[in-house]
Design a protein around this motif. Structure first.
Motif, PDB file in Angstrom:
ATOM      1  N   UNK A  74       0.769  88.858  74.845  1.00 43.81           N
ATOM      2  CA  UNK A  74       1.409  89.144  73.835  1.00 43.81           C
ATOM      3  C   UNK A  74       2.040  88.015  72.951  1.00 43.81           C
ATOM      4  N   UNK A  75       2.481  87.843  71.819  1.00 39.56           N
ATOM      5  CA  UNK A  75       2.821  86.576  70.939  1.00 39.56           C
ATOM      6  C   UNK A  75       4.007  86.064  71.620  1.00 39.56           C
ATOM      7  N   UNK A  76       4.720  86.899  71.865  1.00 38.35           N
ATOM      8  CA  UNK A  76       6.288  86.331  72.482  1.00 38.35           C
ATOM      9  C   UNK A  76       6.377  86.419  73.772  1.00 38.35           C
ATOM     10  N   UNK A  77       5.527  86.534  74.689  1.00 36.30           N
ATOM     11  CA  UNK A  77       5.471  86.397  76.205  1.00 36.30           C
ATOM     12  C   UNK A  77       4.920  85.335  76.768  1.00 36.30           C
ATOM     13  N   UNK A  78       5.070  84.975  77.788  1.00 36.06           N
ATOM     14  CA  UNK A  78       4.535  83.913  78.502  1.00 36.06           C
ATOM     15  C   UNK A  78       2.946  83.947  78.463  1.00 36.06           C
ATOM     16  N   UNK A  79       2.338  83.108  78.023  1.00 34.64           N
ATOM     17  CA  UNK A  79       0.763  83.273  78.388  1.00 34.64           C
ATOM     18  C   UNK A  79       0.167  83.064  79.651  1.00 34.64           C
ATOM     19  N   UNK A 122     -16.265  78.055  90.374  1.00 34.80           N
ATOM     20  CA  UNK A 122     -17.410  78.065  89.774  1.00 34.80           C
ATOM     21  C   UNK A 122     -18.476  78.782  90.719  1.00 34.80           C
ATOM     22  N   UNK A 123     -18.287  78.442  92.218  1.00 35.57           N
ATOM     23  CA  UNK A 123     -19.145  78.934  92.962  1.00 35.57           C
ATOM     24  C   UNK A 123     -19.072  80.311  93.326  1.00 35.57           C
ATOM     25  N   UNK A 124     -17.912  80.994  93.191  1.00 38.37           N
ATOM     26  CA  UNK A 124     -17.791  82.320  93.764  1.00 38.37           C
ATOM     27  C   UNK A 124     -17.306  83.307  92.541  1.00 38.37           C
ATOM     28  N   UNK A 125     -17.222  82.705  91.467  1.00 36.67           N
ATOM     29  CA  UNK A 125     -16.644  83.568  90.225  1.00 36.67           C
ATOM     30  C   UNK A 125     -15.436  84.464  90.801  1.00 36.67           C
ATOM     31  N   UNK A 126     -14.390  83.703  91.535  1.00 41.55           N
ATOM     32  CA  UNK A 126     -13.383  84.404  91.978  1.00 41.55           C
ATOM     33  C   UNK A 126     -11.891  83.706  91.394  1.00 41.55           C
ATOM     34  N   UNK A 127     -10.944  84.349  91.085  1.00 42.13           N
ATOM     35  CA  UNK A 127      -9.721  83.868  90.645  1.00 42.13           C
ATOM     36  C   UNK A 127      -8.888  83.245  91.721  1.00 42.13           C
ATOM     37  N   UNK A 128      -8.687  81.712  91.627  1.00 44.20           N
ATOM     38  CA  UNK A 128      -8.166  80.975  92.705  1.00 44.20           C
ATOM     39  C   UNK A 128      -6.614  80.937  92.348  1.00 44.20           C
ATOM     40  N   UNK A 129      -6.299  80.870  91.020  1.00 46.61           N
ATOM     41  CA  UNK A 129      -4.584  80.584  90.754  1.00 46.61           C
ATOM     42  C   UNK A 129      -4.446  81.270  89.508  1.00 46.61           C
ATOM     43  N   UNK A 130      -3.124  81.754  89.269  1.00 43.27           N
ATOM     44  CA  UNK A 130      -2.731  82.265  87.854  1.00 43.27           C
ATOM     45  C   UNK A 130      -1.249  81.797  88.071  1.00 43.27           C
ATOM     46  N   UNK A 160     -11.698  89.833  85.018  1.00 42.99           N
ATOM     47  CA  UNK A 160     -10.651  90.375  84.116  1.00 42.99           C
ATOM     48  C   UNK A 160      -9.359  89.390  84.177  1.00 42.99           C
ATOM     49  N   UNK A 161      -8.724  89.031  82.987  1.00 41.09           N
ATOM     50  CA  UNK A 161      -7.611  88.376  83.093  1.00 41.09           C
ATOM     51  C   UNK A 161      -6.370  89.043  82.563  1.00 41.09           C
ATOM     52  N   UNK A 162      -5.246  88.295  82.481  1.00 42.20           N
ATOM     53  CA  UNK A 162      -4.151  89.131  81.970  1.00 42.20           C
ATOM     54  C   UNK A 162      -3.983  88.797  80.372  1.00 42.20           C
ATOM     55  N   UNK A 163      -4.313  89.517  79.716  1.00 43.26           N
ATOM     56  CA  UNK A 163      -4.141  89.663  78.108  1.00 43.26           C
ATOM     57  C   UNK A 163      -5.534  88.974  77.508  1.00 43.26           C
ATOM     58  N   UNK A 164      -5.477  89.123  76.286  1.00 46.80           N
ATOM     59  CA  UNK A 164      -6.774  88.710  75.488  1.00 46.80           C
ATOM     60  C   UNK A 164      -6.903  87.141  75.757  1.00 46.80           C
ATOM     61  N   UNK A 165      -8.201  86.792  75.608  1.00 44.37           N
ATOM     62  CA  UNK A 165      -8.439  85.333  75.761  1.00 44.37           C
ATOM     63  C   UNK A 165      -8.201  84.342  74.446  1.00 44.37           C
ATOM     64  N   UNK A 210     -17.334  70.752  93.349  1.00 45.97           N
ATOM     65  CA  UNK A 210     -16.220  71.604  92.814  1.00 45.97           C
ATOM     66  C   UNK A 210     -16.070  71.591  91.353  1.00 45.97           C
ATOM     67  N   UNK A 211     -15.861  72.863  90.705  1.00 46.62           N
ATOM     68  CA  UNK A 211     -15.869  73.076  89.362  1.00 46.62           C
ATOM     69  C   UNK A 211     -15.270  74.317  88.884  1.00 46.62           C
ATOM     70  N   UNK A 212     -14.212  74.180  87.865  1.00 47.83           N
ATOM     71  CA  UNK A 212     -13.495  75.451  87.638  1.00 47.83           C
ATOM     72  C   UNK A 212     -13.718  75.734  86.219  1.00 47.83           C
ATOM     73  N   UNK A 213     -13.604  77.048  85.780  1.00 47.66           N
ATOM     74  CA  UNK A 213     -13.472  77.587  84.404  1.00 47.66           C
ATOM     75  C   UNK A 213     -11.971  77.726  84.300  1.00 47.66           C
ATOM     76  N   UNK A 214     -11.364  77.297  83.374  1.00 46.08           N
ATOM     77  CA  UNK A 214      -9.963  77.557  83.064  1.00 46.08           C
ATOM     78  C   UNK A 214      -9.667  78.307  81.789  1.00 46.08           C
ATOM     79  N   UNK A 215      -9.155  79.406  81.925  1.00 47.64           N
ATOM     80  CA  UNK A 215      -9.012  80.549  80.856  1.00 47.64           C
ATOM     81  C   UNK A 215      -7.381  80.533  80.555  1.00 47.64           C
ATOM     82  N   UNK A 216      -6.860  80.424  79.148  1.00 52.64           N
ATOM     83  CA  UNK A 216      -5.850  80.659  78.812  1.00 52.64           C
ATOM     84  C   UNK A 216      -5.800  82.106  77.935  1.00 52.64           C
ATOM     85  N   UNK A 217      -4.759  82.876  78.340  1.00 54.64           N
ATOM     86  CA  UNK A 217      -4.882  84.310  77.714  1.00 54.64           C
ATOM     87  C   UNK A 217      -3.266  84.419  77.244  1.00 54.64           C
ATOM     88  N   UNK A 218      -3.424  85.488  76.409  1.00 53.93           N
ATOM     89  CA  UNK A 218      -1.844  85.937  75.707  1.00 53.93           C
ATOM     90  C   UNK A 218      -1.833  87.347  75.929  1.00 53.93           C
TER      91      UNK A 218
END
Length: 522
Positions: A57-62, A69-77, A471-476, A47-55
């Motif tokens: 905009x500067x004033x809205x929730x990140x 890791x194994x499937x390159x799939x988004x598991x949770x947002x 693809x994630x929501x907002x720049x990383x 079990x391994x995950x990549x964790x990305x934080x994106x924004x």
């Protein structure tokens, strides 16, 4: 018929009768018993995950995004605090933390089922100006520019406990990932920092320092001088050496963290009779070779090779220590190189070197003077040209290859560490600032994050190709991995906010002209 023949017929007849009874008792058809064999299949992926934080905009929730890791799939947002500015995860890969533009600290568990209701928030002190976070396996620390402090947080959600005064302009904190005696606050000692003094050469900053903080009492026990514009530091897994990267004078300051002193000594013999010397400062460039007290690397004869194969300037901004090879690999942002440095120790925790005369004996006399020149071991440095402005580097867990995020070129260089050569260069999306890796099975993966792109580029290390982009929501803002091998956790538990010597979100003089420009997420 004789008596023997009669007995044989009787036995055969009895056997036939018994077989008939058994068959009749089970029905008219013989039914053999079959035991099914269930194939085991391939071994389950760790079990391994990549964790990305994106924004967005500067004033809205990140947004925190958990990627498998194994499937390159988004598991949770899940949404986190408004305008996240810096991010890291703890040493066990269990929790993530962000400093947000609204003065809050986000705490969230790293889980495939992460939901918004699980994200907790803590309020920072009203005067706090946190730069970076350090998150070992327990507790949380923030380098606070407001008055030169280290803010200590405890519990979950992590809440403010106390502030420890340290030297002016602390920029990062480093220490053992789990149990240990002390942490170190790395400060630039700039009285009224603008935040970009250490981003633009020539560097006019004073000598920096490392303040030792005893974990059990939160008290300072030493203030150790380092080089100019220290921007990052790494402690070896055995907690015996602290390695401070000084962008202002292109050096590595070596601290003996078990003795809580600079790594300096008069040559002496260890318990096995081997001669030991120490290395207080290691050079990374031609300019670094001229710093007072610097000795050329053991693999460089300064008389015949005055540059030692080093660039004119280096500008170290980040490094990773690889336990498999006992090497520190440093990203030299200003020189377009990486430095691969031997950090070998003997069994007693001393710097380990080889000498021209291995026995150190001449005419029956054993002495350090008879050892001759240092020929290898601790401090041996190889400089490898990569792309322009390598903002980060990651090393595979087995020590075979390194990958650099070449910010100006929009590429990643793949470096073979056995031969110190670039194997290939891969294009990625945007101007990469962070590169992290995990090696959890027969092949590993490298994750590349660019602050001017909402795509996380993923490389496969068995073929060294671009595998996909998520693809994630907002720049990383940043990315981390929960494990770096099938069993280990995360050693990259320090955040890297732009400014104070750390690369800005985008390369170029215009982007480092002010702290605001440096930190503006595209």
């Amino acid at each position: 018929m004789n008596l023997g023949q009669a007995r044989a017929r009787l036995v055969c007849g009895g056997a036939a009768l018994a077989a008939g009874v058994l068959i009749a008792g089970c029905g008219s058809t013989y039914r053999p018993v079959v035991t099914p064999v269930t194939p085991s299949g391939p071994e389950a992926q760790p079990s391994s995950y990549a964790v990305v934080v994106s924004a967005p905009s500067p004033t809205t929730p990140g947004i925190a995004t958990i990627i498998d890791y194994s499937g390159d799939t988004v598991l949770a947002i899940a949404p986190i605090g408004n305008g996240p500015e810096t991010f890291t995860i703890d040493a066990v890969g269990g929790n993530g933390y962000t400093i947000n533009s609204d003065g809050t600290l986000s705490n969230f568990p790293i889980s495939s089922s992460l939901q918004a209701k699980q994200v907790e928030y803590s309020t920072l002190p009203s005067t706090a100006d946190p730069i970076n976070l350090f998150s070992p396996s327990f507790g949380l620390y923030a380098a606070d520019q407001s008055g030169g402090l280290v803010d200590v947080f405890t519990g979950f959600p992590e809440s403010f406990k106390l502030a420890i005064p340290v030297a002016p302009a602390p920029v990062t904190i480093v220490g053992p990932s789990s149990s240990g005696q002390r942490d170190y606050a790395i400060s630039q000692n700039v009285a009224a920092p603008t935040g970009v003094e250490c981003n633009n050469p020539p560097f006019a900053a004073p000598t920096g320092s490392a303040d030792a903080i005893e974990i059990s009492t939160y008290t300072l026990t030493s203030n150790i001088p380092v080089g100019k514009c220290p921007v990052f530091a790494v402690e070896t897994p055995d907690t015996r050496r602290l390695l401070v990267m000084n962008r202002g004078d292109d050096t590595i300051s070596v601290i003996n963290s078990q003795d809580n002193t600079p790594d300096t000594c008069t040559p002496f013999q260890n318990q096995n009779g081997q001669w030991i010397t120490c290395h207080t400062v290691l050079p990374l460039s031609q300019a670094g070779l001229k710093v007072a007290g610097v000795v050329p690397p053991p693999n460089c004869d300064i008389a015949t090779n005055p540059t030692c194969g080093m660039p004119a300037t280096a500008g170290p901004v980040y490094g990773e220590y690889n336990a498999a090879t006992n090497q520190l690999v440093v990203a030299d942002y200003d020189g377009g190189t990486i430095s691969v440095i031997d950090m070998s120790e003997d069994e007693y925790g001393n710097d380990s070197n080889t000498y021209a005369n291995p026995t150190c004996t001449v005419n029956g006399v054993n002495s350090y003077a008879n050892c001759g020149a240092i020929t290898g071991g601790f401090g041996t440095t190889y400089t490898i040209a990569v792309g322009n402005n390598p903002a980060a580097v990651t090393v595979l867990n087995d020590g075979s290859r390194a990958y650099t995020a070449n910010q100006a070129d929009e590429t990643v260089s793949v470096v073979l560490l056995s031969s110190h050569t670039v194997e290939r260069t891969l294009p990625v999306t945007g101007h990469p600032r962070t590169v992290v890796s995990t090696q959890n099975s027969q092949f590993g993966k490298v994750y590349v994050a660019s602050p001017d792109s909402p795509y996380l580029t993923i490389l496969r290390t068995d073929l060294d190709i671009v595998d996909t982009a998520v693809l994630v929501e907002g720049n990383i803002v940043d990315v981390r991995v929960t494990t770096e091998s099938g069993s280990s956790g995360n050693t990259n538990s320090v955040s890297r906010r732009p400014g104070y010597g750390q690369p800005c979100y985008l390369p170029g003089a215009a982007n480092s002209a002010s702290l605001a420009a440096c930190r503006t997420l595209p």
